[in-house]
Design a protein around this motif. Structure first.
Motif, PDB file in Angstrom:
ATOM      1  N   UNK A  11       4.011   3.176  -4.994  1.00 36.49           N
ATOM      2  CA  UNK A  11       3.563   2.041  -5.808  1.00 36.49           C
ATOM      3  C   UNK A  11       2.775   1.058  -4.932  1.00 36.49           C
ATOM      4  N   UNK A  12       3.305   0.788  -3.743  1.00 36.88           N
ATOM      5  CA  UNK A  12       2.624  -0.121  -2.807  1.00 36.88           C
ATOM      6  C   UNK A  12       1.206   0.374  -2.522  1.00 36.88           C
ATOM      7  N   UNK A  13       1.083   1.656  -2.187  1.00 41.79           N
ATOM      8  CA  UNK A  13      -0.232   2.184  -1.808  1.00 41.79           C
ATOM      9  C   UNK A  13      -1.177   2.225  -3.006  1.00 41.79           C
ATOM     10  N   UNK A  14      -0.636   2.578  -4.183  1.00 45.01           N
ATOM     11  CA  UNK A  14      -1.482   2.592  -5.382  1.00 45.01           C
ATOM     12  C   UNK A  14      -1.987   1.175  -5.655  1.00 45.01           C
ATOM     13  N   UNK A  15      -1.104   0.179  -5.508  1.00 48.74           N
ATOM     14  CA  UNK A  15      -1.515  -1.210  -5.787  1.00 48.74           C
ATOM     15  C   UNK A  15      -2.476  -1.753  -4.732  1.00 48.74           C
ATOM     16  N   UNK A  16      -2.529  -1.113  -3.578  1.00 45.23           N
ATOM     17  CA  UNK A  16      -3.501  -1.538  -2.568  1.00 45.23           C
ATOM     18  C   UNK A  16      -4.812  -0.761  -2.712  1.00 45.23           C
ATOM     19  N   UNK A  17      -4.897   0.098  -3.718  1.00 50.11           N
ATOM     20  CA  UNK A  17      -6.165   0.769  -4.015  1.00 50.11           C
ATOM     21  C   UNK A  17      -6.371   2.101  -3.325  1.00 50.11           C
ATOM     22  N   UNK A  18      -5.303   2.664  -2.750  1.00 54.20           N
ATOM     23  CA  UNK A  18      -5.460   3.947  -2.042  1.00 54.20           C
ATOM     24  C   UNK A  18      -5.565   5.135  -2.987  1.00 54.20           C
ATOM     25  N   UNK A  19      -5.299   4.940  -4.274  1.00 54.83           N
ATOM     26  CA  UNK A  19      -5.402   6.047  -5.226  1.00 54.83           C
ATOM     27  C   UNK A  19      -4.268   5.953  -6.229  1.00 54.83           C
ATOM     28  N   UNK A  20      -4.253   6.936  -7.144  1.00 52.54           N
ATOM     29  CA  UNK A  20      -3.166   6.965  -8.126  1.00 52.54           C
ATOM     30  C   UNK A  20      -1.895   7.422  -7.396  1.00 52.54           C
TER      31      UNK A  20
END
Ligand code: URA
Length: 244
Positions: A11-20
């Motif tokens: 969730x953290x990485x998705x919210x930082x724009x790294x992908x779905x």
């Protein structure tokens, strides 16, 4: 005792724009997510959401982007717009591409016109944004102004009167201070941010602004070394200085 808040890694990485979240799973399968020196196998694991995350986590060999709670200063060049959606070059285009997919999103704290340069603050912290622009906070903004015609001499009195009414408005402007630097050069310091305020103030006294540059917001000055188009992340102490 309060436990530190935790966040799911995917969730953290998705919210930082790294992908779905699916794409984050694929990154992990490829061994590209490293936590405390070891490749991550469980992207559903929860992490303490501390400021040390960019030290602990590497994505494809790079430190993690700054976690939420990001505030930065940008030296806005001329010709770019403070908007998420207008046509033409936008201030967000000056930041890393991935940052445009962050949630919470980065937003400018107030706006500068397309043809105004200088210090622009951006944050993903909605409470901070509202606190900076709230009239209660009384944050001063200083602009360096180049004028078409020489100053007449009565402008400082008019601007500081608290009685100047801009065309089409019903409430007079709060007092604005004017420091004259030359016949056609001055600095103005204001505590509100009405639409095109500085340009309209000088129009109200029969002048025309040729160039406008903001060099200070509260206790934050645009550093001489920060070139037009460049940005720098603010630390907690610097964020506090906005209210000095
Ligand atoms: N006043 C203006 O006229 N323009 C700006 O960008 C900021 C203040």
């Amino acid at each position: 005792m309060n436990k530190a808040p935790t966040v799911r890694l995917d969730r953290l990485l998705a919210n930082l724009g790294y992908g779905s979240r699916r794409e984050i799973g694929l990154l992990a399968r490829a061994g590209l997510i490293v936590l405390d020196g070891a490749p991550v196998t469980d992207v559903g694991q929860r992490l303490a959401a501390g400021p040390d995350l960019p030290v602990r986590l590497q994505i494809d060999g790079e430190p993690l982007d700054p976690p939420p709670g990001l505030t930065l200063m940008l030296h806005k060049p001329l010709g770019v717009t403070c908007s998420h959606k207008e046509a033409g070059p936008l201030v967000y285009g000056l930041l890393p591409e991935r940052w445009r997919r962050r949630d919470p999103a980065l937003s400018t704290i107030g706006r500068l016109d397309k043809e105004t340069s200088g210090l622009l603050l951006l944050t993903d912290d909605g409470a901070l944004l509202h606190r900076v622009i709230s009239p209660k906070s009384n944050v001063a903004k200083r602009y360096q102004v180049t004028l078409d015609r020489p100053l007449r001499g009565d402008e400082a009195g008019i601007f500081s009167s608290g009685a100047l009414m801009l065309e089409g408005e019903e409430k007079p402007l709060l007092p604005v201070s004017l420091d004259v630097h030359g016949a056609n050069h001055a600095a103005v310091t204001l505590h509100e941010g009405r639409y095109h305020q500085v340009r309209r103030m000088f129009a109200a006294v029969g002048n025309h602004v040729l160039a406008l540059h903001r060099d200070r917001v509260g206790g934050i000055a645009l550093p001489a070394g920060l070139k037009a188009g460049d940005y720098r992340i603010l630390n907690t102490e610097e964020v506090g200085q906005i209210f000095d």
